[in-house]
Enzyme design. Structure first.
Site, PDB file in Angstrom:
ATOM      1  N   THR A 152     -51.137 107.908  59.978  1.00  0.00           N
ATOM      2  CA  THR A 152     -50.249 107.431  58.736  1.00  0.00           C
ATOM      3  C   THR A 152     -49.177 108.006  59.197  1.00  0.00           C
ATOM      4  O   THR A 152     -48.804 109.004  59.776  1.00  0.00           O
ATOM      5  CB  THR A 152     -50.979 107.902  57.290  1.00  0.00           C
ATOM      6  N   HIS A 153     -48.054 107.380  58.574  1.00  0.00           N
ATOM      7  CA  HIS A 153     -46.418 107.750  58.648  1.00  0.00           C
ATOM      8  C   HIS A 153     -46.287 107.980  60.251  1.00  0.00           C
ATOM      9  O   HIS A 153     -45.470 108.697  60.777  1.00  0.00           O
ATOM     10  CB  HIS A 153     -46.298 109.108  57.955  1.00  0.00           C
ATOM     11  N   SER A 274     -36.831  96.003  85.708  1.00  0.00           N
ATOM     12  CA  SER A 274     -35.390  96.044  85.250  1.00  0.00           C
ATOM     13  C   SER A 274     -34.900  95.580  86.833  1.00  0.00           C
ATOM     14  O   SER A 274     -35.389  95.970  87.572  1.00  0.00           O
ATOM     15  CB  SER A 274     -34.991  97.325  84.930  1.00  0.00           C
ATOM     16  N   LYS A 280     -39.000 100.829  86.167  1.00  0.00           N
ATOM     17  CA  LYS A 280     -39.553 100.047  84.799  1.00  0.00           C
ATOM     18  C   LYS A 280     -40.506  98.967  84.604  1.00  0.00           C
ATOM     19  O   LYS A 280     -40.631  98.059  85.916  1.00  0.00           O
ATOM     20  CB  LYS A 280     -38.115  99.624  84.240  1.00  0.00           C
ATOM     21  N   ASN A 282     -41.147  96.746  81.465  1.00  0.00           N
ATOM     22  CA  ASN A 282     -40.805  96.557  80.153  1.00  0.00           C
ATOM     23  C   ASN A 282     -41.925  95.591  79.494  1.00  0.00           C
ATOM     24  O   ASN A 282     -42.311  94.612  80.077  1.00  0.00           O
ATOM     25  CB  ASN A 282     -39.595  96.094  80.002  1.00  0.00           C
ATOM     26  N   GLU A 287     -42.376  92.484  72.756  1.00  0.00           N
ATOM     27  CA  GLU A 287     -41.096  92.569  72.224  1.00  0.00           C
ATOM     28  C   GLU A 287     -40.632  91.154  71.485  1.00  0.00           C
ATOM     29  O   GLU A 287     -40.109  90.996  70.388  1.00  0.00           O
ATOM     30  CB  GLU A 287     -39.955  93.144  72.909  1.00  0.00           C
ATOM     31  N   GLN A 319     -34.701  65.705  55.004  1.00  0.00           N
ATOM     32  CA  GLN A 319     -34.705  65.515  56.416  1.00  0.00           C
ATOM     33  C   GLN A 319     -34.692  66.763  57.258  1.00  0.00           C
ATOM     34  O   GLN A 319     -35.199  66.799  58.185  1.00  0.00           O
ATOM     35  CB  GLN A 319     -33.659  64.574  56.683  1.00  0.00           C
TER      36      GLN A 319
HETATM   37  N1  ARG Z   1     -35.467  60.245  58.440  1.00  0.00           N
HETATM   38  C1  ARG Z   1     -35.720  60.426  57.194  1.00  0.00           C
HETATM   39  C2  ARG Z   1     -36.418  61.627  56.968  1.00  0.00           C
HETATM   40  O1  ARG Z   1     -36.840  62.543  57.629  1.00  0.00           O
HETATM   41  C3  ARG Z   1     -36.840  59.361  56.742  1.00  0.00           C
HETATM   42  C4  ARG Z   1     -36.625  59.130  55.170  1.00  0.00           C
HETATM   43  C5  ARG Z   1     -35.367  58.462  54.902  1.00  0.00           C
HETATM   44  N2  ARG Z   1     -35.462  57.932  53.493  1.00  0.00           N
HETATM   45  C6  ARG Z   1     -34.363  57.495  52.963  1.00  0.00           C
HETATM   46  N3  ARG Z   1     -34.490  57.378  51.801  1.00  0.00           N
HETATM   47  N4  ARG Z   1     -33.046  57.557  53.463  1.00  0.00           N
HETATM   48  O2  ARG Z   1     -36.482  62.225  55.391  1.00  0.00           O
END
Ligand code: ARG
Length: 457
Positions: A152-153, A274, A280, A282, A287, A319
Site C-alpha cells: 500500500t502506498h 537501447s 538495456k 526496456n 509503457e 460526423q
Molecule cells: N457523413 C455524415 C456523418 O457521418 C453522414 C450523415 C450526413 N447527414 C447530413 N444530414 N448531412 O454524420
C-alpha cells in the site's frame, strides 16, 4: 446529390472540411449490409419493384467485392461512405440506383452503420479480454503459492501470493467485460427507418430491417435515434476504464522489471533495446499500454464534448463521432494483445519476490494479530506493542522473527515462543484464508471459479 437547389458548387475548403470518406470508409461493410436489409424490406413492402431491387442488391454485392479487392475510393466530392457507394451503384446499374434511398436518410443510415460497427468492436474487444483473462488464470494457477510483498502506498504492507495479485486483474477485466455487455445490450436497437428525423410516410417495416441486421428491436423515437450517440460514448467509457486497468498493470510490470526490484523478466519479444546502452532491455510495450490509456480517455472526452449542447436532431458536428471511436478501438486491440503476451510469457523471479516480502516487516500485522488471538490483547494495544518491536528490529537491522524472544518479552511479557510460528511470510499468507483472501487455498478456489467462468475445463 442536391445540385437542384444550388447555383454554385462547394469551395475547396468546403469540400475538404466536409469530407468524412477518409475515415468513414471503415464503415463500408456495415453500410452495405444495412442497404441490403433496407432494399429487401422495400421490395417486401411493395415500395420498390422486384427487378430494381434485384439490380440494387446485385450491384451492392459487386461493390462489396470491389471494395474488398481494391479498397474504397476516396473522392471528397462524394463526402462520405454512403454517397460513395450510392454513386458507384448508379455507375453500375443506372437510374434504378436512385430507388435505394427511398424512405431513408443518411442520418438514420449512419446511425445504423455506426451501431453495427461499434457492436463488432465490442465483440472483438470482449474476445481479446477473454484471452487476457485466460492468460491471467493460467499464471495465477501456477503461482497460487508464490510469495511476494503486497503494497500500500508502494510500501511493503503484507505478504501476498502472486496468484492473488494476478487474479485482482482478472476481476477488473471481468467488470470490463460486463460493462461491454451492458453497452452492447443497450446499443442493440435499430435506428433504420427513422429517416432524416421525423420518420417516413412510406409503409416501411422497421421490425424486418431490425431483425435482418441482428438488432433486438427498432428504436422507439426517430428524433432520438438519429441524434443519439450514447452507444459510442458508453463504448468509449468502457474502453477507458479497461485502458486504465491495463495501464495500472503495465505500470506495475514496469516497476517490477526495474533492476532494483527484479521481480519479473519481460519476454524479449515484447521489449526493446537501447541504441547506446548495450545492457538495456526496456519494457516499451508496457509503457505504450500505459501511454495509450491516456489517448483512449482522450477519445472518450472528445466525443462527450462533441455531443454536449447539440440541439436535436442531427448536426454535422456528429460526423466527428467516428475518429475517436476508431482510434480507441485500434489502441485497445493493441494494448490488450500486448498485455496478454506479457502475462503469458513473462518470467517471475520468485526468489527475489520472496526476499522482498521478507524485508520491510511485512508480517508486523501477524504479530499484532497473534497478540490479539493468543494473548487476548485489544487490537489497538497489540498494534502499539508491535510498533515497538518493529522499532527495535529496525535499530538492530534484523527481521522481526530474528529478534530474540527475550527482547520481545522485554517489550511485552505476554509474548511466548509460539509467536515465531506466526511471523514467517508463509504463515502470514496461509493465515489470510478469509473468502477472497491471499491464502493459497483461497487463490486455488478463485482460480477454479475463474476457469469455470471461462469454460477452461
Ligand atoms: N457523413 C455524415 C456523418 O457521418 C453522414 C450523415 C450526413 N447527414 C447530413 N444530414 N448531412 O454524420
Amino acid at each position: 446529390m442536391w445540385g437542384g437547389r444550388f447555383a454554385e458548387g462547394p469551395s475547396a475548403i468546403m469540400r475538404e472540411i466536409n469530407a468524412s470518406i477518409p475515415f468513414d470508409k471503415a464503415l463500408w461493410r456495415q453500410d452495405i449490409a444495412a442497404s441490403q436489409a433496407h432494399i429487401a424490406m422495400l421490395e417486401a413492402q411493395g415500395i420498390v419493384g422486384a427487378d430494381d431491387s434485384k439490380a440494387i442488391s446485385d450491384g451492392l454485392n459487386a461493390i462489396a467485392a470491389e471494395y474488398e479487392k481494391d479498397g474504397v475510393p476516396e473522392d471528397w466530392d462524394l463526402e462520405d461512405i454512403h454517397m460513395t457507394t450510392e454513386a458507384r451503384l448508379s455507375d453500375l446499374i443506372g437510374p434504378a440506383a436512385g430507388r435505394l434511398h427511398t424512405a431513408r436518410s443518411r442520418n438514420d443510415q449512419v446511425a445504423t452503420d455506426f451501431r453495427l460497427w461499434v457492436r463488432e468492436a465490442i465483440d472483438q474487444m470482449d474476445a481479446g479480454l477473454a484471452a487476457l483473462q485466460r492468460a491471467l488464470v493460467i499464471r495465477a494457477g501456477e503461482h497460487s503459492r508464490s510469495i511476494m510483498p503486497g503494497f500500500t502506498h508502494l510500501q511493503t504492507a503484507q505478504p501476498v501470493t502472486l496468484g492473488h495479485h494476478l487474479l485482482a486483474y482478472y476481476e477488473m477485466i471481468r467488470r470490463d467485460r460486463s460493462r461491454l455487455a451492458d453497452t452492447r445490450a443497450r446499443l442493440n436497437e435499430s435506428p433504420l427507418g427513422s429517416a432524416a428525423l421525423a420518420g417516413t410516410g412510406f409503409p416501411i417495416d422497421r421490425d424486418a430491417t431490425s431483425s435482418a441486421l441482428g438488432f433486438d428491436r427498432p428504436t422507439a423515437n426517430s428524433l432520438d435515434a438519429v441524434s443519439d450517440r450514447d452507444f459510442a460514448m458508453d463504448y468509449l467509457y468502457a474502453a477507458s476504464v479497461c485502458a486504465l486497468h491495463l495501464s495500472r498493470f503495465a505500470e506495475e510490470l514496469i516497476i517490477w522489471a526495474s533492476q532494483p526490484y527484479g521481480f519479473v523478466r519481460m519476454p524479449d519479444t515484447l521489449s526493446t533495446g537501447s541504441s547506446i546502452m548495450p545492457q538495456k532491455k526496456n519494457p516499451d510495450a508496457a509503457e505504450l499500454v500505459r501511454g495509450h490509456a491516456g489517448r483512449v480517455i482522450g477519445c472518450h472526452t472528445a466525443l462527450m464534448i462533441t455531443m454536449k449542447g447539440l440541439p436535436l436532431a442531427y448536426s454535422k458536428d456528429m460526423q466527428d463521432d467516428k475518429p475517436p471511436v476508431f482510434e480507441a478501438a485500434g489502441l485497445m486491440a493493441l494494448s490488450i494483445a500486448a498485455m496478454t503476451g506479457m502475462v503469458a510469457d513473462s518470467t517471475f523471479n520468485m526468489d527475489r519476490m520472496r526476499e522482498a516480502a521478507e524485508l520491510g516487516y511485512a508480517t508486523a500485522t501477524d504479530l499484532a494479530d497473534w497478540l490479539v488471538t493468543e494473548a487476548d490483547i485489544p487490537f489497538r494495544e497489540a498494534h502499539h506493542i508491535t510498533g515497538a518491536a518493529v522499532k527495535l528490529a529496525e535499530k538492530r537491522g534484523c527481521a522481526l522473527d530474528e529478534l530474540p524472544l527475550s527482547d520481545l518479552q522485554a517489550i511485552d511479557d505476554r509474548i511466548d515462543e509460539s509467536v515465531f510460528d506466526a511471523l514467517s511470510v508463509d504463515a502470514s499468507v496461509a493465515a489470510r484464508a478469509s473468502y477472497g483472501g491471499t491464502a493459497p487455498e483461497q487463490v486455488d478456489r478463485q482460480v477454479k471459479r475463474a476457469r469455470a467462468e471461462l469454460g477452461m475445463d
